[in-house]
Design a protein around this motif. Sequence first.
Motif, PDB file in Angstrom:
ATOM      1  N   LEU A   1       0.831  -1.199   0.000  1.00 40.42           N
ATOM      2  CA  LEU A   1       0.000   0.000   0.000  1.00 40.42           C
ATOM      3  C   LEU A   1       0.865   1.248   0.000  1.00 40.42           C
ATOM      4  CD1 LEU A   1      -2.521  -1.127   2.801  1.00 40.42           C
ATOM      5  CD2 LEU A   1      -2.735  -1.438   0.323  1.00 40.42           C
ATOM      6  N   GLY A   2       0.365   2.313  -0.638  1.00 40.33           N
ATOM      7  CA  GLY A   2       1.065   3.602  -0.616  1.00 40.33           C
ATOM      8  C   GLY A   2       2.014   3.847  -1.772  1.00 40.33           C
ATOM      9  N   LEU A   3       1.956   3.015  -2.812  1.00 39.67           N
ATOM     10  CA  LEU A   3       2.850   3.197  -3.956  1.00 39.67           C
ATOM     11  C   LEU A   3       2.419   4.403  -4.793  1.00 39.67           C
ATOM     12  CD1 LEU A   3       3.379  -0.476  -5.209  1.00 39.67           C
ATOM     13  CD2 LEU A   3       5.030   0.974  -4.029  1.00 39.67           C
ATOM     14  N   LYS A   4       3.361   5.325  -5.023  1.00 38.15           N
ATOM     15  CA  LYS A   4       3.131   6.464  -5.903  1.00 38.15           C
ATOM     16  C   LYS A   4       4.231   6.573  -6.954  1.00 38.15           C
ATOM     17  CE  LYS A   4       0.717   9.277  -2.433  1.00 38.15           C
ATOM     18  NZ  LYS A   4       0.746  10.552  -1.683  1.00 38.15           N
ATOM     19  N   HIS A   5       5.452   6.585  -6.497  1.00 40.39           N
ATOM     20  CA  HIS A   5       6.603   6.731  -7.383  1.00 40.39           C
ATOM     21  C   HIS A   5       7.338   5.406  -7.580  1.00 40.39           C
ATOM     22  CE1 HIS A   5       6.095  11.084  -6.952  1.00 40.39           C
ATOM     23  NE2 HIS A   5       6.024  10.887  -5.651  1.00 40.39           N
ATOM     24  N   LEU A   6       7.293   4.551  -6.595  1.00 43.83           N
ATOM     25  CA  LEU A   6       8.001   3.274  -6.659  1.00 43.83           C
ATOM     26  C   LEU A   6       7.237   2.248  -7.476  1.00 43.83           C
ATOM     27  CD1 LEU A   6       9.420   2.698  -3.066  1.00 43.83           C
ATOM     28  CD2 LEU A   6      10.744   2.828  -5.171  1.00 43.83           C
ATOM     29  N   ASP A   7       7.993   1.290  -8.012  1.00 42.05           N
ATOM     30  CA  ASP A   7       7.398   0.152  -8.693  1.00 42.05           C
ATOM     31  C   ASP A   7       7.269  -1.005  -7.701  1.00 42.05           C
ATOM     32  OD1 ASP A   7       6.688  -1.097 -11.427  1.00 42.05           O
ATOM     33  OD2 ASP A   7       8.103  -2.526 -10.565  1.00 42.05           O
ATOM     34  N   ARG A   8       6.211  -1.779  -7.852  1.00 42.11           N
ATOM     35  CA  ARG A   8       5.962  -2.903  -6.947  1.00 42.11           C
ATOM     36  C   ARG A   8       7.145  -3.876  -6.919  1.00 42.11           C
ATOM     37  NH1 ARG A   8       1.970  -6.122  -4.573  1.00 42.11           N
ATOM     38  NH2 ARG A   8       2.318  -8.353  -4.844  1.00 42.11           N
ATOM     39  N   LYS A   9       7.762  -4.111  -8.070  1.00 47.40           N
ATOM     40  CA  LYS A   9       8.872  -5.065  -8.130  1.00 47.40           C
ATOM     41  C   LYS A   9      10.056  -4.605  -7.288  1.00 47.40           C
ATOM     42  CE  LYS A   9       7.821  -7.049 -12.670  1.00 47.40           C
ATOM     43  NZ  LYS A   9       8.314  -7.263 -14.059  1.00 47.40           N
ATOM     44  N   GLU A  10      10.283  -3.285  -7.245  1.00 46.35           N
ATOM     45  CA  GLU A  10      11.392  -2.768  -6.430  1.00 46.35           C
ATOM     46  C   GLU A  10      11.180  -3.097  -4.953  1.00 46.35           C
ATOM     47  OE1 GLU A  10      13.057   1.257  -7.598  1.00 46.35           O
ATOM     48  OE2 GLU A  10      11.113   1.337  -8.601  1.00 46.35           O
ATOM     49  N   VAL A  11       9.935  -2.958  -4.507  1.00 51.69           N
ATOM     50  CA  VAL A  11       9.635  -3.245  -3.099  1.00 51.69           C
ATOM     51  C   VAL A  11       9.762  -4.736  -2.818  1.00 51.69           C
ATOM     52  CG1 VAL A  11       7.920  -3.012  -1.259  1.00 51.69           C
ATOM     53  CG2 VAL A  11       8.102  -1.252  -3.028  1.00 51.69           C
ATOM     54  N   LEU A  12       9.264  -5.563  -3.728  1.00 52.83           N
ATOM     55  CA  LEU A  12       9.364  -7.016  -3.534  1.00 52.83           C
ATOM     56  C   LEU A  12      10.821  -7.466  -3.500  1.00 52.83           C
ATOM     57  CD1 LEU A  12       6.484  -8.292  -5.868  1.00 52.83           C
ATOM     58  CD2 LEU A  12       6.491  -8.182  -3.371  1.00 52.83           C
ATOM     59  N   ASN A  13      11.637  -6.895  -4.358  1.00 53.04           N
ATOM     60  CA  ASN A  13      13.060  -7.258  -4.360  1.00 53.04           C
ATOM     61  C   ASN A  13      13.739  -6.837  -3.057  1.00 53.04           C
ATOM     62  OD1 ASN A  13      12.918  -8.381  -6.921  1.00 53.04           O
ATOM     63  ND2 ASN A  13      13.481  -6.474  -7.946  1.00 53.04           N
ATOM     64  N   ALA A  14      13.335  -5.687  -2.525  1.00 47.35           N
ATOM     65  CA  ALA A  14      13.916  -5.236  -1.258  1.00 47.35           C
ATOM     66  C   ALA A  14      13.473  -6.129  -0.094  1.00 47.35           C
ATOM     67  CB  ALA A  14      13.512  -3.786  -0.986  1.00 47.35           C
ATOM     68  N   LEU A  15      12.219  -6.568  -0.114  1.00 46.63           N
ATOM     69  CA  LEU A  15      11.718  -7.440   0.951  1.00 46.63           C
ATOM     70  C   LEU A  15      12.445  -8.784   0.946  1.00 46.63           C
ATOM     71  CD1 LEU A  15       7.867  -6.820   0.675  1.00 46.63           C
ATOM     72  CD2 LEU A  15       9.304  -6.233   2.620  1.00 46.63           C
ATOM     73  N   GLY A  16      12.573  -9.396  -0.235  1.00 44.88           N
ATOM     74  CA  GLY A  16      13.259 -10.677  -0.343  1.00 44.88           C
ATOM     75  C   GLY A  16      12.529 -11.819   0.340  1.00 44.88           C
ATOM     76  N   VAL A  17      11.188 -11.763   0.403  1.00 43.84           N
ATOM     77  CA  VAL A  17      10.406 -12.838   1.029  1.00 43.84           C
ATOM     78  C   VAL A  17      10.165 -13.935  -0.002  1.00 43.84           C
ATOM     79  CG1 VAL A  17       8.214 -13.443   2.121  1.00 43.84           C
ATOM     80  CG2 VAL A  17       9.294 -11.234   2.615  1.00 43.84           C
ATOM     81  N   PRO A  18      10.644 -15.165   0.240  1.00 53.71           N
ATOM     82  CA  PRO A  18      10.438 -16.244  -0.733  1.00 53.71           C
ATOM     83  C   PRO A  18       8.975 -16.650  -0.824  1.00 53.71           C
ATOM     84  CG  PRO A  18      11.462 -17.092   1.265  1.00 53.71           C
ATOM     85  CD  PRO A  18      11.419 -15.608   1.402  1.00 53.71           C
ATOM     86  N   ARG A  19       8.631 -17.232  -1.925  1.00 55.00           N
ATOM     87  CA  ARG A  19       7.254 -17.666  -2.154  1.00 55.00           C
ATOM     88  C   ARG A  19       6.886 -18.758  -1.150  1.00 55.00           C
ATOM     89  NH1 ARG A  19       3.726 -17.024  -6.282  1.00 55.00           N
ATOM     90  NH2 ARG A  19       2.170 -18.645  -6.646  1.00 55.00           N
ATOM     91  N   HIS A  20       5.682 -18.632  -0.570  1.00 57.91           N
ATOM     92  CA  HIS A  20       5.144 -19.587   0.412  1.00 57.91           C
ATOM     93  C   HIS A  20       6.012 -19.675   1.662  1.00 57.91           C
ATOM     94  CE1 HIS A  20       2.186 -20.594  -2.514  1.00 57.91           C
ATOM     95  NE2 HIS A  20       2.996 -21.275  -3.299  1.00 57.91           N
ATOM     96  N   ALA A  21       6.692 -18.583   2.009  1.00 63.12           N
ATOM     97  CA  ALA A  21       7.480 -18.573   3.244  1.00 63.12           C
ATOM     98  C   ALA A  21       6.556 -18.661   4.447  1.00 63.12           C
ATOM     99  CB  ALA A  21       8.315 -17.299   3.329  1.00 63.12           C
ATOM    100  N   CYS A  22       7.064 -19.256   5.539  1.00 59.01           N
ATOM    101  CA  CYS A  22       6.270 -19.363   6.763  1.00 59.01           C
ATOM    102  C   CYS A  22       6.302 -18.025   7.498  1.00 59.01           C
ATOM    103  CB  CYS A  22       6.790 -20.482   7.662  1.00 59.01           C
ATOM    104  SG  CYS A  22       5.858 -20.647   9.197  1.00 59.01           S
ATOM    105  N   ILE A  23       5.138 -17.579   7.934  1.00 61.70           N
ATOM    106  CA  ILE A  23       5.025 -16.297   8.615  1.00 61.70           C
ATOM    107  C   ILE A  23       5.822 -16.293   9.913  1.00 61.70           C
ATOM    108  CG2 ILE A  23       3.367 -14.816   9.836  1.00 61.70           C
ATOM    109  CD1 ILE A  23       1.347 -15.529   7.631  1.00 61.70           C
ATOM    110  N   LEU A  24       5.914 -17.460  10.570  1.00 57.72           N
ATOM    111  CA  LEU A  24       6.636 -17.537  11.836  1.00 57.72           C
ATOM    112  C   LEU A  24       8.130 -17.272  11.660  1.00 57.72           C
ATOM    113  CD1 LEU A  24       4.949 -20.659  13.481  1.00 57.72           C
ATOM    114  CD2 LEU A  24       4.472 -18.241  13.904  1.00 57.72           C
ATOM    115  N   ASN A  25       8.633 -17.461  10.461  1.00 58.26           N
ATOM    116  CA  ASN A  25      10.053 -17.248  10.204  1.00 58.26           C
ATOM    117  C   ASN A  25      10.379 -15.822   9.778  1.00 58.26           C
ATOM    118  OD1 ASN A  25      10.770 -19.903  10.800  1.00 58.26           O
ATOM    119  ND2 ASN A  25      10.421 -20.596   8.701  1.00 58.26           N
ATOM    120  N   LEU A  26       9.360 -14.950   9.676  1.00 62.30           N
ATOM    121  CA  LEU A  26       9.572 -13.590   9.187  1.00 62.30           C
ATOM    122  C   LEU A  26       9.785 -12.632  10.349  1.00 62.30           C
ATOM    123  CD1 LEU A  26       6.840 -13.354   6.400  1.00 62.30           C
ATOM    124  CD2 LEU A  26       9.248 -13.977   6.157  1.00 62.30           C
ATOM    125  N   ASN A  27      10.787 -11.769  10.214  1.00 60.33           N
ATOM    126  CA  ASN A  27      11.033 -10.688  11.170  1.00 60.33           C
ATOM    127  C   ASN A  27      10.450  -9.409  10.563  1.00 60.33           C
ATOM    128  OD1 ASN A  27      12.137  -8.540  12.680  1.00 60.33           O
ATOM    129  ND2 ASN A  27      13.898  -9.786  13.259  1.00 60.33           N
TER     130      ASN A  27
END
Length: 289
Positions: free
Chosen positions: A78-104
Amino acid sequence: MDGLNIEIWRGFTAMGTKRNRYRVDRQAQIRRWVSRIKVVLFLSLCVPLILILSAALAHSYFALLDAPWLRVDEIQILGLKHLDRKEVLNALGVPRHACILNLNLEELAKKTESLPWVRSTVVRVDLPGRLVVELTEREPVAIAYADEFYLLDAEGKLFLKANVEQYPKLLLVTGFSGMSLKQGAFLPPEPLEPFTRLIEALTRSQNWMPLNQISECRWHKDDGYVLYTTQKAIPIEMGWDYYEQKLDRLQRILAVLAARQVLDVVTRIDLDYPGRAYVSCNFPVPKGI
């Protein structure tokens, strides 16, 4: 004889005392052994129970890690104006189907805040399976030149290198060369505070003086800010403060100069006077007959 009887009696008394003390010590020793045996029996029962409980908890934990309702199936940004969604996803680095308990979540927020456009981030989990990233992006208020061109936000941060042609609606502010300002640096308070007031006053004057009529806003350490018009680059000295009053005065001055048809010969306007202005003109020298 009486003395002998007393000594014999004392001897019997001492022997009785020793026997009683021996009996007490013996009973205390037995109680200590009984207590130790109880502790050993208790531990022999507890250790297997602890091992069984630990194994059950470990099994439950790994079962939770594999639970489908704890997997990240969707990332909402949420809140994207100037950034591209892919840039944010690359910065997050969350793998597909990752377990929520393993996320900080705090660490994920810091990763996105490393992007130049991002001012702040909140990351939360919406069960089942959704990771929500709420961004607050920086809003550029001007392009600042400090040996290179940078986007400048309201906090005074030079947050991204910029191309002037890409942002024609932004005011160009100069005068910061040689200050060793790089990307990620902040303008010092001395030029930032008056510039904040100036840009606010200019924004409120857009109905009669849009920013595209100002080619440059230059900061001078001793004199404050000077505006340069797009046509003819006429300097308009604004000083350090009272920008709204000065712009109101400028509007009246320009109207008078236009009515007298001398606007084309104006070379300088100095508004850095209380309640008045100084206008310099370059009138043509009249030719003799």
